[in-house]
Design a protein around this motif. Structure first.
Motif, mmCIF file in Angstrom:
data_model
loop_
_atom_site.group_PDB
_atom_site.id
_atom_site.type_symbol
_atom_site.label_atom_id
_atom_site.label_comp_id
_atom_site.label_asym_id
_atom_site.label_seq_id
_atom_site.Cartn_x
_atom_site.Cartn_y
_atom_site.Cartn_z
ATOM 1 N N ALA A 289 98.402 -23.481 110.772
ATOM 2 C CA ALA A 289 99.150 -22.252 110.406
ATOM 3 C C ALA A 289 98.428 -20.960 111.140
ATOM 4 C CB ALA A 289 99.027 -22.029 108.919
ATOM 5 N N PRO A 290 98.971 -19.984 111.254
ATOM 6 C CA PRO A 290 98.404 -18.833 112.092
ATOM 7 C C PRO A 290 97.534 -18.215 111.061
ATOM 8 C CG PRO A 290 100.761 -18.312 111.557
ATOM 9 C CD PRO A 290 100.564 -19.989 111.399
ATOM 10 N N THR A 291 97.696 -18.628 109.474
ATOM 11 C CA THR A 291 96.772 -17.966 108.631
ATOM 12 C C THR A 291 95.467 -18.893 108.208
ATOM 13 O OG1 THR A 291 98.292 -19.323 107.008
ATOM 14 C CG2 THR A 291 98.979 -16.784 107.422
ATOM 15 N N ASP A 292 95.428 -19.755 109.003
ATOM 16 C CA ASP A 292 94.137 -20.567 108.888
ATOM 17 C C ASP A 292 92.945 -19.928 108.850
ATOM 18 O OD1 ASP A 292 92.128 -22.495 109.545
ATOM 19 O OD2 ASP A 292 93.666 -24.122 109.205
ATOM 20 N N SER A 293 91.976 -19.830 108.060
ATOM 21 C CA SER A 293 90.729 -19.051 108.120
ATOM 22 C C SER A 293 89.963 -19.474 109.244
ATOM 23 C CB SER A 293 90.123 -19.296 106.730
ATOM 24 O OG SER A 293 89.407 -20.657 106.664
ATOM 25 N N ARG A 294 90.158 -20.650 109.966
ATOM 26 C CA ARG A 294 89.251 -20.925 111.162
ATOM 27 C C ARG A 294 89.827 -19.875 112.306
ATOM 28 N NH1 ARG A 294 90.293 -27.286 110.743
ATOM 29 N NH2 ARG A 294 92.307 -26.524 109.886
ATOM 30 N N LEU A 295 90.858 -19.305 112.323
ATOM 31 C CA LEU A 295 91.315 -18.484 113.276
ATOM 32 C C LEU A 295 90.980 -17.008 113.101
ATOM 33 C CD1 LEU A 295 94.945 -19.798 113.550
ATOM 34 C CD2 LEU A 295 93.041 -20.425 114.829
ATOM 35 N N ARG A 296 90.113 -16.891 111.865
ATOM 36 C CA ARG A 296 89.623 -15.298 111.875
ATOM 37 C C ARG A 296 89.010 -14.909 113.014
ATOM 38 N NH1 ARG A 296 88.140 -13.670 105.802
ATOM 39 N NH2 ARG A 296 87.269 -12.265 107.100
ATOM 40 N N PRO A 297 89.060 -13.636 113.500
ATOM 41 C CA PRO A 297 88.443 -13.195 114.740
ATOM 42 C C PRO A 297 86.823 -13.016 114.229
ATOM 43 C CG PRO A 297 90.491 -12.122 114.372
ATOM 44 C CD PRO A 297 90.391 -12.777 113.186
ATOM 45 N N ASP B 57 76.555 -33.825 108.997
ATOM 46 C CA ASP B 57 77.714 -33.894 109.884
ATOM 47 C C ASP B 57 79.166 -33.182 109.603
ATOM 48 O OD1 ASP B 57 75.937 -34.875 111.785
ATOM 49 O OD2 ASP B 57 76.453 -36.910 111.494
ATOM 50 N N LEU B 58 79.489 -33.647 108.198
ATOM 51 C CA LEU B 58 80.713 -33.169 107.733
ATOM 52 C C LEU B 58 80.600 -31.522 107.676
ATOM 53 C CD1 LEU B 58 83.452 -33.494 106.262
ATOM 54 C CD2 LEU B 58 82.098 -33.666 104.208
ATOM 55 N N ALA B 59 79.349 -31.065 106.953
ATOM 56 C CA ALA B 59 79.262 -29.623 106.868
ATOM 57 C C ALA B 59 79.311 -29.058 108.041
ATOM 58 C CB ALA B 59 78.165 -29.380 105.968
ATOM 59 N N LEU B 60 78.809 -29.404 109.331
ATOM 60 C CA LEU B 60 78.682 -28.808 110.733
ATOM 61 C C LEU B 60 80.150 -28.859 111.074
ATOM 62 C CD1 LEU B 60 75.725 -30.122 112.082
ATOM 63 C CD2 LEU B 60 75.987 -28.031 111.172
ATOM 64 N N THR B 61 81.018 -29.664 110.785
ATOM 65 C CA THR B 61 82.487 -29.972 111.401
ATOM 66 C C THR B 61 83.674 -29.474 110.681
ATOM 67 O OG1 THR B 61 82.808 -32.000 110.475
ATOM 68 C CG2 THR B 61 81.916 -31.832 112.758
ATOM 69 N N LEU B 62 83.241 -28.850 109.430
ATOM 70 C CA LEU B 62 84.256 -28.293 108.648
ATOM 71 C C LEU B 62 85.138 -26.911 109.134
ATOM 72 C CD1 LEU B 62 82.853 -28.419 104.903
ATOM 73 C CD2 LEU B 62 84.719 -29.630 105.979
ATOM 74 N N ASN B 63 84.288 -26.181 109.851
ATOM 75 C CA ASN B 63 85.014 -24.973 110.474
ATOM 76 C C ASN B 63 85.331 -25.147 112.036
ATOM 77 O OD1 ASN B 63 85.772 -22.500 109.736
ATOM 78 N ND2 ASN B 63 83.933 -21.321 110.879
ATOM 79 N N GLU B 64 85.126 -26.494 112.482
ATOM 80 C CA GLU B 64 85.707 -26.529 113.895
ATOM 81 C C GLU B 64 87.162 -26.339 113.899
ATOM 82 O OE1 GLU B 64 83.890 -27.709 116.705
ATOM 83 O OE2 GLU B 64 82.157 -27.401 115.397
#
Length: 111
Positions: free
Chosen positions: A22-30, A9-16
């Motif tokens: 921050a606008p540089t957060d990797s989760r915001l990568r198009p 469950d942890l691994a599945l939610t890490l990229n939520e």
């Protein structure tokens, strides 16, 4: 679990996605967002790169302790570990304060 490749469950939610990051957060990568969609058949996701990825990196060994030219981390500094002698990144502060204030003016435009 088998539908999610047996990830925890942890691994599945890490990229939520998370609000107020921050606008540089990797989760915001198009390209990251496009890859996670069920329909990536267009192949367009592979063409999406950050501004930094488009620039060639100089041949610098990470173990030298030198930062890449033109790039200075905002919230971390590189140091050599006194015990192992390896290069490590140490948090120098500022992120949580910027997040509380929602002041991302020091962040570069990387997307």
């Amino acid at each position: 679990a088998e539908n999610m490749y047996f990830f925890s469950d942890l691994a599945l939610t890490l990229n939520e996605p998370e609000e107020r990051v921050a606008p540089t957060d990797s989760r915001l990568r198009p390209d990251q967002r496009l890859m996670e969609r069920p329909c990536v058949d267009s192949g367009g996701w592979g063409k999406c790169r950050t501004h930094r990825e488009k620039q060639p990196l100089p041949p610098v060994s990470p173990r030298t302790g030198k930062d890449y030219e033109g790039y200075i981390p905002l919230w971390f500094e590189r140091k050599v570990d006194a015990v192992t002698g390896e290069l490590i990144c140490v948090y120098k502060g500022g992120y949580w304060e910027a997040k509380d204030k929602q002041d991302w003016s020091t962040c570069p435009d990387i997307f």
